[in-house]
Motif scaffolding. Structure first.
Motif, short mmCIF file in Angstrom:
data_model
loop_
_atom_site.label_atom_id
_atom_site.label_comp_id
_atom_site.label_asym_id
_atom_site.label_seq_id
_atom_site.Cartn_x
_atom_site.Cartn_y
_atom_site.Cartn_z
N ILE A 18 0.82 -1.21 0.00
CA ILE A 18 0.00 0.00 0.00
C ILE A 18 0.86 1.26 0.00
O ILE A 18 0.46 2.29 -0.56
N ILE A 19 2.04 1.19 0.59
CA ILE A 19 2.95 2.34 0.55
C ILE A 19 3.55 2.48 -0.84
O ILE A 19 3.63 3.57 -1.40
N ASN A 20 3.96 1.35 -1.41
CA ASN A 20 4.55 1.38 -2.75
C ASN A 20 3.57 1.89 -3.81
O ASN A 20 3.96 2.58 -4.76
N LEU A 21 2.28 1.56 -3.64
CA LEU A 21 1.29 1.95 -4.63
C LEU A 21 0.86 3.41 -4.52
O LEU A 21 0.50 4.03 -5.52
N GLY B 70 9.27 8.06 -4.81
CA GLY B 70 10.42 8.90 -4.53
C GLY B 70 10.85 8.88 -3.07
O GLY B 70 10.74 7.88 -2.37
N SER B 71 11.33 10.03 -2.60
CA SER B 71 11.86 10.14 -1.24
C SER B 71 10.77 9.93 -0.20
O SER B 71 11.03 9.40 0.89
N GLU B 72 9.53 10.32 -0.52
CA GLU B 72 8.43 10.13 0.43
C GLU B 72 8.16 8.64 0.64
O GLU B 72 7.93 8.19 1.76
N GLN B 73 8.23 7.88 -0.44
CA GLN B 73 8.06 6.43 -0.33
C GLN B 73 9.16 5.82 0.53
O GLN B 73 8.89 5.00 1.42
N SER B 74 10.41 6.23 0.29
CA SER B 74 11.55 5.72 1.06
C SER B 74 11.38 6.03 2.54
O SER B 74 11.62 5.18 3.41
N THR B 75 10.96 7.26 2.83
CA THR B 75 10.77 7.67 4.22
C THR B 75 9.69 6.84 4.90
O THR B 75 9.87 6.36 6.03
N LEU B 76 8.57 6.64 4.22
CA LEU B 76 7.47 5.89 4.81
C LEU B 76 7.81 4.41 4.98
O LEU B 76 7.38 3.78 5.95
N LEU B 77 8.58 3.85 4.05
CA LEU B 77 9.01 2.46 4.21
C LEU B 77 9.91 2.32 5.44
O LEU B 77 9.83 1.33 6.17
N THR C 186 18.28 8.35 0.30
CA THR C 186 18.34 9.44 -0.68
C THR C 186 19.78 9.90 -0.88
O THR C 186 20.19 10.22 -2.00
N MET C 187 20.56 9.88 0.18
CA MET C 187 21.95 10.34 0.12
C MET C 187 22.83 9.37 -0.66
O MET C 187 23.63 9.77 -1.51
N TRP C 188 22.69 8.05 -0.37
CA TRP C 188 23.58 7.06 -0.96
C TRP C 188 22.96 6.31 -2.14
O TRP C 188 23.66 5.71 -2.94
N HIS C 189 21.66 6.28 -2.20
CA HIS C 189 20.88 5.74 -3.30
C HIS C 189 21.42 4.40 -3.83
O HIS C 189 21.25 3.38 -3.20
N ARG C 190 22.12 4.44 -4.95
CA ARG C 190 22.54 3.21 -5.64
C ARG C 190 23.38 2.30 -4.75
O ARG C 190 23.27 1.07 -4.83
N TYR C 191 24.21 2.90 -3.90
CA TYR C 191 25.12 2.10 -3.08
C TYR C 191 24.64 1.95 -1.63
O TYR C 191 25.37 1.46 -0.78
#
Length: 389
Positions: free
Chosen positions: A121-124, A128-135, A265-270
């Motif tokens: 439900i969070i993913n849907l 972006g950053s809001e999704q990452s924060t809520l997860l 958000t800071m390190w993203h890919r790594y």
């Protein structure tokens, strides 16, 4: 995003359902008292009261999709919460071992029905950053719920072991809160723009994430199980203090959840590789600890890093999976987690057979495994960027 979706009550209601997701084992402290009442049941049978919900979770994770197709996401979540609450309190009214065992299995079925949906439900609804924060916040909710449940069990246990099962009544107000503030959530239809992420069903990248998540959860469970063993074997402290150190592990996971959005958000890919290195550092600190201070430090590092790396898995999944496939992908990933939880004792046995039968060798074994996964993901991270979706 509409006004209702951006409201804090909407987000709080979505996050609240995770408060009771990992409370199945919170009644473990009552097992010795239950064993006294059920003198004819073997120790393994008593332990099964705590572990049998996990078997039901695995089964109903798979069946959850059928319920979603029939009654929708919201009603499936509400059904899971209601089953948890009703089945959860049955042991409060009986001494019959088999009735308790069946009720605990049904309790696990309730968890399994909406376990993956708590992430979906969070993913849907967010990105972006809001999704990452809520997860990240969602993982913190699990830690908060488990910590509060364990404390309530400690408070209720002097009243008798039956009373501790009333903690599962907490699922009822959570169900009402969710019903009141979260509307029905539709699963998007297949989108041609995301064909490459879902072609042929579940992407191999998500199967890899499921395998990695299995290893991560095995590592986390191993830490929880081995901290008391290491502390007692090395005469660092007594069992009471060891239980408090384990509680710190859960609490530090909550901190990791709150930090996740900013760090990802800071390190993203790594990010995953960095979080794995942090977990390795925590494991090695615990492995080498011979004092309470170092033990606490290692526990804190491992707890924060463990929470961060586990949350990263779901973020990476959304990068490579179309919205219409994310519910199924979450289910597969959580199956890996539950298999890892179930297999952790066998992993500990294997580690000790390879490196020596002492309490700390599983920490070394899983530390080596974690650092290898970290190195692999430094190179594999290019397959999990958002552009891949």
């Amino acid at each position: 995003m509409d006004q209702k979706q951006s409201s804090w009550l909407y987000k709080a209601a979505m996050l609240s359902i995770s408060l009771v997701l990992v409370t199945g084992g919170s009644i473990s402290a009552a097992l010795p008292e239950m064993a006294k009442t059920m003198s004819g049941v073997s120790p393994a049978g008593i332990n099964l009261i705590a572990t049998i919900p996990q078997g039901a979770v695995i089964i109903f994770l798979v069946l959850s999709g059928a319920f979603v197709k029939k009654i929708g996401i919201k009603k499936t979540i509400l059904l899971g919460l209601l089953i948890m609450s009703v089945a959860g309190i049955v042991p409060a009214f009986t001494n019959n071992y088999w009735l308790i065992l069946v009720s605990r299995f049904v309790f696990g079925a309730g968890i399994g029905l909406y376990n993956a949906l708590a992430v979906t439900i969070i993913n849907l609804r967010f990105s972006g950053s809001e999704q990452s924060t809520l997860l990240g916040y969602r993982v913190s909710m699990e830690s908060i719920g488990a910590s509060v449940a364990s404390m309530l069990v400690g408070v209720l246990l002097p009243l008798g072991w039956h009373s501790v099962f009333f903690i599962y009544l907490a699922a009822l107000p959570i169900a009402f809160f969710f019903y009141r503030y979260v509307p029905e959530i539709e699963v998007p239809e297949h989108d041609e723009a995301t064909e490459t992420a879902t072609q042929g069903g579940l992407d191999w990248k998500n199967l890899v994430l499921s395998l990695v998540f299995m290893i991560l959860v095995m590592t986390q469970i191993t830490i929880i199980l081995q901290i008391p063993q290491v502390m007692l074997e090395r005469q660092i402290s007594n069992a009471s203090i060891a239980s408090m150190v384990v509680a710190l592990f859960t609490f530090s996971g909550m901190i990791g959840g709150f930090l996740f959005g900013r760090l990802y958000t800071m390190w993203h890919r790594y990010a995953l590789s960095i979080f794995l290195v942090g977990s390795f550092a925590g494991l090695m600190t615990l492995y080498s600890a011979h004092s309470l201070v170092i033990m606490v430090l290692g526990t804190f590092i491992a707890g924060v890093s463990g929470s961060l790396m586990c949350t990263s898995i779901f973020n990476l999944m959304t990068n490579v999976t179309a919205p219409s496939k994310q519910a199924f992908a979450n289910t597969v990933i959580l199956l890996g987690a539950n298999v890892g939880s179930f297999a952790a004792p066998f992993g500990i046995q294997f580690a000790q057979s390879m490196l020596g039968r002492t309490a700390e060798t599983p920490l070394l074994f899983f530390g080596m495994l974690i650092i290898m996964v970290s190195i692999i993901f430094i190179f594999a991270s290019r397959f999990y960027t958002e552009e891949q979706a």
